[in-house]
Write a protein that holds these residues in place. Structure first.
Motif, PDB file in Angstrom:
ATOM      1  N   GLN A 199       0.833  -1.199   0.000  1.00  0.00           N
ATOM      2  CA  GLN A 199       0.000   0.000   0.000  1.00  0.00           C
ATOM      3  C   GLN A 199       0.869   1.249   0.000  1.00  0.00           C
ATOM      4  O   GLN A 199       1.683   1.447   0.914  1.00  0.00           O
ATOM      5  N   ASP A 200       0.701   2.113  -0.975  1.00  0.00           N
ATOM      6  CA  ASP A 200       1.534   3.313  -1.079  1.00  0.00           C
ATOM      7  C   ASP A 200       1.379   4.241   0.114  1.00  0.00           C
ATOM      8  O   ASP A 200       2.331   4.889   0.540  1.00  0.00           O
ATOM      9  N   ALA A 201       0.175   4.325   0.670  1.00  0.00           N
ATOM     10  CA  ALA A 201      -0.081   5.283   1.755  1.00  0.00           C
ATOM     11  C   ALA A 201       0.110   4.662   3.138  1.00  0.00           C
ATOM     12  O   ALA A 201      -0.260   5.261   4.143  1.00  0.00           O
ATOM     13  N   ALA A 202       0.679   3.459   3.202  1.00  0.00           N
ATOM     14  CA  ALA A 202       0.810   2.755   4.483  1.00  0.00           C
ATOM     15  C   ALA A 202       2.275   2.589   4.871  1.00  0.00           C
ATOM     16  O   ALA A 202       3.149   2.412   4.015  1.00  0.00           O
ATOM     17  N   THR A 203       2.544   2.647   6.178  1.00  0.00           N
ATOM     18  CA  THR A 203       3.892   2.488   6.725  1.00  0.00           C
ATOM     19  C   THR A 203       3.839   1.526   7.902  1.00  0.00           C
ATOM     20  O   THR A 203       2.954   1.638   8.768  1.00  0.00           O
ATOM     21  N   PHE A 204       4.780   0.609   7.953  1.00  0.00           N
ATOM     22  CA  PHE A 204       4.861  -0.356   9.048  1.00  0.00           C
ATOM     23  C   PHE A 204       5.662   0.229  10.201  1.00  0.00           C
ATOM     24  O   PHE A 204       6.749   0.782   9.994  1.00  0.00           O
ATOM     25  N   VAL A 205       5.134   0.124  11.420  1.00  0.00           N
ATOM     26  CA  VAL A 205       5.828   0.583  12.624  1.00  0.00           C
ATOM     27  C   VAL A 205       6.352  -0.643  13.360  1.00  0.00           C
ATOM     28  O   VAL A 205       5.576  -1.465  13.856  1.00  0.00           O
ATOM     29  N   ASN A 206       7.667  -0.771  13.402  1.00  0.00           N
ATOM     30  CA  ASN A 206       8.333  -1.931  13.986  1.00  0.00           C
ATOM     31  C   ASN A 206       8.521  -1.724  15.489  1.00  0.00           C
ATOM     32  O   ASN A 206       9.291  -0.862  15.906  1.00  0.00           O
ATOM     33  N   LEU A 207       7.821  -2.501  16.301  1.00  0.00           N
ATOM     34  CA  LEU A 207       8.012  -2.460  17.748  1.00  0.00           C
ATOM     35  C   LEU A 207       8.950  -3.567  18.236  1.00  0.00           C
ATOM     36  O   LEU A 207       9.392  -3.546  19.380  1.00  0.00           O
ATOM     37  N   TYR A 208       9.243  -4.505  17.351  1.00  0.00           N
ATOM     38  CA  TYR A 208       9.984  -5.705  17.751  1.00  0.00           C
ATOM     39  C   TYR A 208      11.427  -5.368  18.140  1.00  0.00           C
ATOM     40  O   TYR A 208      11.926  -5.801  19.179  1.00  0.00           O
ATOM     41  N   ASP A 209      12.093  -4.580  17.314  1.00  0.00           N
ATOM     42  CA  ASP A 209      13.513  -4.311  17.552  1.00  0.00           C
ATOM     43  C   ASP A 209      13.729  -3.485  18.818  1.00  0.00           C
ATOM     44  O   ASP A 209      14.630  -3.772  19.611  1.00  0.00           O
ATOM     45  N   SER A 210      12.916  -2.463  19.009  1.00  0.00           N
ATOM     46  CA  SER A 210      13.117  -1.583  20.167  1.00  0.00           C
ATOM     47  C   SER A 210      12.810  -2.266  21.490  1.00  0.00           C
ATOM     48  O   SER A 210      13.249  -1.819  22.549  1.00  0.00           O
ATOM     49  N   SER A 211      12.064  -3.359  21.447  1.00  0.00           N
ATOM     50  CA  SER A 211      11.684  -4.075  22.675  1.00  0.00           C
ATOM     51  C   SER A 211      12.462  -5.376  22.857  1.00  0.00           C
ATOM     52  O   SER A 211      12.111  -6.196  23.706  1.00  0.00           O
ATOM     53  N   GLU A 212      13.540  -5.539  22.092  1.00  0.00           N
ATOM     54  CA  GLU A 212      14.254  -6.819  22.046  1.00  0.00           C
ATOM     55  C   GLU A 212      14.684  -7.320  23.421  1.00  0.00           C
ATOM     56  O   GLU A 212      14.599  -8.515  23.704  1.00  0.00           O
TER      57      GLU A 212
ATOM     58  N   PRO B 246      -4.097 -11.421  36.436  1.00  0.00           N
ATOM     59  CA  PRO B 246      -4.070 -11.993  35.089  1.00  0.00           C
ATOM     60  C   PRO B 246      -3.539 -10.984  34.069  1.00  0.00           C
ATOM     61  O   PRO B 246      -3.978  -9.830  34.032  1.00  0.00           O
ATOM     62  N   ALA B 247      -2.578 -11.414  33.268  1.00  0.00           N
ATOM     63  CA  ALA B 247      -2.012 -10.555  32.218  1.00  0.00           C
ATOM     64  C   ALA B 247      -2.022 -11.255  30.874  1.00  0.00           C
ATOM     65  O   ALA B 247      -2.116 -10.608  29.839  1.00  0.00           O
ATOM     66  N   LEU B 248      -1.897 -12.588  30.886  1.00  0.00           N
ATOM     67  CA  LEU B 248      -2.053 -13.393  29.679  1.00  0.00           C
ATOM     68  C   LEU B 248      -1.187 -12.900  28.519  1.00  0.00           C
ATOM     69  O   LEU B 248      -1.620 -12.828  27.382  1.00  0.00           O
ATOM     70  N   VAL B 249       0.056 -12.535  28.865  1.00  0.00           N
ATOM     71  CA  VAL B 249       1.078 -12.145  27.888  1.00  0.00           C
ATOM     72  C   VAL B 249       0.643 -10.909  27.102  1.00  0.00           C
ATOM     73  O   VAL B 249       0.413 -10.962  25.892  1.00  0.00           O
ATOM     74  N   HIS B 250       0.530  -9.797  27.803  1.00  0.00           N
ATOM     75  CA  HIS B 250       0.172  -8.509  27.214  1.00  0.00           C
ATOM     76  C   HIS B 250       1.147  -7.431  27.665  1.00  0.00           C
ATOM     77  O   HIS B 250       1.723  -7.524  28.751  1.00  0.00           O
ATOM     78  N   PRO B 251       1.307  -6.377  26.863  1.00  0.00           N
ATOM     79  CA  PRO B 251       2.200  -5.285  27.254  1.00  0.00           C
ATOM     80  C   PRO B 251       1.728  -4.579  28.522  1.00  0.00           C
ATOM     81  O   PRO B 251       0.520  -4.401  28.735  1.00  0.00           O
ATOM     82  N   ASN B 252       2.700  -4.181  29.334  1.00  0.00           N
ATOM     83  CA  ASN B 252       2.400  -3.348  30.498  1.00  0.00           C
ATOM     84  C   ASN B 252       2.548  -1.876  30.114  1.00  0.00           C
ATOM     85  O   ASN B 252       2.731  -1.536  28.938  1.00  0.00           O
ATOM     86  N   ALA B 253       2.477  -0.991  31.101  1.00  0.00           N
ATOM     87  CA  ALA B 253       2.554   0.442  30.809  1.00  0.00           C
ATOM     88  C   ALA B 253       3.880   0.820  30.160  1.00  0.00           C
ATOM     89  O   ALA B 253       3.929   1.701  29.294  1.00  0.00           O
ATOM     90  N   LYS B 254       4.986   0.156  30.549  1.00  0.00           N
ATOM     91  CA  LYS B 254       6.283   0.440  29.919  1.00  0.00           C
ATOM     92  C   LYS B 254       6.264   0.047  28.443  1.00  0.00           C
ATOM     93  O   LYS B 254       6.813   0.744  27.592  1.00  0.00           O
ATOM     94  N   GLY B 255       5.640  -1.075  28.147  1.00  0.00           N
ATOM     95  CA  GLY B 255       5.539  -1.503  26.754  1.00  0.00           C
ATOM     96  C   GLY B 255       4.725  -0.533  25.926  1.00  0.00           C
ATOM     97  O   GLY B 255       5.063  -0.236  24.771  1.00  0.00           O
ATOM     98  N   HIS B 256       3.646  -0.028  26.504  1.00  0.00           N
ATOM     99  CA  HIS B 256       2.832   0.951  25.787  1.00  0.00           C
ATOM    100  C   HIS B 256       3.568   2.278  25.653  1.00  0.00           C
ATOM    101  O   HIS B 256       3.396   2.985  24.646  1.00  0.00           O
ATOM    102  N   ARG B 257       4.399   2.626  26.637  1.00  0.00           N
ATOM    103  CA  ARG B 257       5.199   3.844  26.516  1.00  0.00           C
ATOM    104  C   ARG B 257       6.165   3.722  25.336  1.00  0.00           C
ATOM    105  O   ARG B 257       6.334   4.675  24.565  1.00  0.00           O
ATOM    106  N   ASN B 258       6.798   2.565  25.190  1.00  0.00           N
ATOM    107  CA  ASN B 258       7.688   2.356  24.046  1.00  0.00           C
ATOM    108  C   ASN B 258       6.908   2.422  22.736  1.00  0.00           C
ATOM    109  O   ASN B 258       7.353   3.054  21.772  1.00  0.00           O
ATOM    110  N   ALA B 259       5.753   1.767  22.704  1.00  0.00           N
ATOM    111  CA  ALA B 259       4.925   1.822  21.493  1.00  0.00           C
ATOM    112  C   ALA B 259       4.527   3.265  21.179  1.00  0.00           C
ATOM    113  O   ALA B 259       4.535   3.681  20.014  1.00  0.00           O
ATOM    114  N   ALA B 260       4.204   4.035  22.211  1.00  0.00           N
ATOM    115  CA  ALA B 260       3.834   5.429  22.005  1.00  0.00           C
ATOM    116  C   ALA B 260       4.976   6.211  21.373  1.00  0.00           C
ATOM    117  O   ALA B 260       4.760   7.017  20.459  1.00  0.00           O
TER     118      ALA B 260
END
Length: 324
Positions: A261-274, A295-309
């Motif tokens: 897609q010409d108007a789409a860009t992939f945001v890589n979170l994998y490398d920064s959270s290695e 219960p968290a069931l393998v989900h990002p915490n607030a730090k993970g969301h801060r990195n994603a942000a």
């Protein structure tokens, strides 16, 4: 590439000029309120966008709709960071599939866990998330695909099959490996259809597809078999398989679809959270239970969301502010 601070300054100038004001090329707290309408942002996605778990903050939707958008999830963090420059519509929803974004009404499950439904369930259906996009939308972020792959079902099967193994072998890989290619093909097909739909609904929008963070470390010796704050009964061999044959290919499938897609860009979170996996000391993704035994069931915490942000903010600014 200009820094986030510089791009915010440029954004402040662009918004002010659009509003007909003359201001210095610095970001100021007194940006015209009318400028918010000039940048419309719609956030779409599943629980990795919505937040859902308690480690990702408090649910702020009143009354609850069962989608469990939390106040520390990355769309809400970005909205606070960028102030009045963007009008955010966040319709992300826990357990959403790609088809729930594209065309299906979804019945949210709240904070249900296997065998224990949310006490406020059932919830009313929510519309397909793409309905929030229109011709005036400037930016779309979308983080989805894991539920179409069936990652939660795979995870729980691995937990079940790993019980009593003492961490030996690859019982989950042995049972499920042959079906993974078909699951990944469906992700790619559905993702292509979703991007086409989003482009149709928001023809002028920049689309940012958001990948998944590092969940399992390359060195699975960091993971302690039986640890509830990690992967509990999943064997190290199955963790290696989940990383290389399931999770990394999921990100690859999303990135490849985005590239069409010409108007789409992939945001890589994998490398920064290695180095911030479930099994790392400074974890950005919680295990089966979080460190407070919720219960968290393998989900990002607030730090993970801060990195994603941080990563998504940079991508948004690059998408709408001309590069120097």
């Amino acid at each position: 590439m200009a820094s986030i601070r510089t791009r915010l300054a440029l954004l402040g100038s662009a918004v002010a000029l659009t509003a007909g004001a003359v201001v210095p090329a610095q970001l100021t707290a007194a940006a015209p309120a009318a400028a918010a309408a000039d940048y419309s942002w719609v956030a779409l996605g599943d629980s990795y966008t919505a937040g859902v778990v308690q480690a990702a903050g408090d649910v702020f939707e009143i009354p609850r709709d069962g989608c469990e958008r939390t106040d520390q999830s990355y769309p809400q963090v970005i909205e606070r960071d960028l102030g009045s420059f963007f009008e955010l519509t966040n319709v992300s929803c826990g357990a959403a599939t790609i088809e729930d974004v594209t065309s299906h009404a979804q019945v949210p499950v709240g904070r249900s866990v296997p065998g224990v439904p949310d006490p406020e369930a059932p919830f009313d259906p929510v519309p397909p998330q793409s309905e929030a996009v229109n011709a005036g939308t400037d930016v779309i972020t979308v983080g989805v695909g894991g539920n179409t792959l069936g990652f939660a079902d795979i995870l729980f099967k691995c937990l079940e099959l790993g019980q009593g193994t003492e961490g030996k072998g690859t019982p989950c890989k042995d049972a499920l490996a042959t079906g993974i290619p078909a699951r990944l093909t469906k992700v790619s097909t559905d993702y292509d259809q979703m991007l086409a739909k989003l482009h149709e609904k928001g023809p002028n929008a920049k689309i940012l597809t958001v990948g998944y963070p590092t969940i399992i470390p390359k060195d699975t010796s960091k993971c302690q078999y039986g640890h509830p704050h990690q992967f509990l009964s999943i064997t190290p061999g199955d963790l290696d398989w989940l990383r290389t044959d399931v999770l990394e290919p999921l990100n690859t499938a999303i990135e490849k679809s985005t590239a069409t897609q010409d108007a789409a860009t992939f945001v890589n979170l994998y490398d920064s959270s290695e180095n911030h996996s479930v099994c790392d000391a400074d974890k950005w993704v919680e295990g089966v239970l979080d460190t407070d035994n919720r219960p968290a069931l393998v989900h990002p915490n607030a730090k993970g969301h801060r990195n994603a942000a941080d990563e998504v903010t940079s991508a948004i600014l690059n998408a709408i502010v001309p590069k120097d």
